[in-house]
Design a protein around this motif. Sequence first.
Motif: not given
Length: 274
Positions: A232-252
């Motif tokens: 989530v905090d990676t968005g602070e290091y992005v000056t382009g468009r930023w999108r965050y997605e969360r995948v449930a019930d999955a491992g690494h």
Amino acid sequence: MRVELSDVTLDVEVSGEGPAVLLVHGFPDSHELWRHQVPALTAAGYRCVVPTLRGFGASDRPGGGAEACHPVKHVGDLLELLGRLDVDRFHAVGHDWGSGVVQGIAQTVPDRVTSLTLMSVGSIAAILDAGWEQRQRLWHLTMFQHEGLAEEWLSREDFAHLRDMLSDHPEAETVLEPLRAPGALTAALNIYRSGLPIEAQLTPLPALPPLSVPVMGVWSTGDRFLTERQMVDTGEYVTGRWRYERVADAGHWFPLDCPEKVNELLLAFLKDNG
């Protein structure tokens, strides 16, 4: 196919026609990590360039110590590879260490990167600033620094400790097998030793260029190594468009755990930034 570069020869899969998508794996995988994504991407009209990084799988294991597998070397390899394939602009997708490598590519040649997808691993600055829980989850980074000792411990009793580490990898036995070859485990660990030595983990990072291209960060709820905060905090290091997605019930290793969900997210993001 094998592609001979100026410094190493890489094992590379190239398929499809259309806008190029570079897919980069991490530890301890190979280009096979992406085998569920490649058919979906090629069917949607993309050309997939899927290398196995130096030091991994069937690609060359260069001599010269850990520095021969520094992330900067991987960036150089992949840019040379894309040049050999006459690829100018491309989407870049990375998982685990592959995420770090594609970030380096986007910081080096931002004008050539159409979009950037980071899976599991966000900005190194965000990771190192994500608090004590994140540092606890990455305890193995310090253990990996001890050349010889780490190899002996991980491979002891038929790789019992490495199997524990890979306990949620859907294809643990398959990725473990190439590491039995002489020098293979050391080569795979060298990206940690050169890219994240103790000094890099404990001292302030030099200022890094921001990610100026469209970026999607994807994190899975069952990841034992990375916290949600670092992505989530990676968005602070992005000056382009930023999108965050969360995948449930999955491992690494969610490209293998949840391929349909990953394909859905990836195709939508590429289409939005095509």
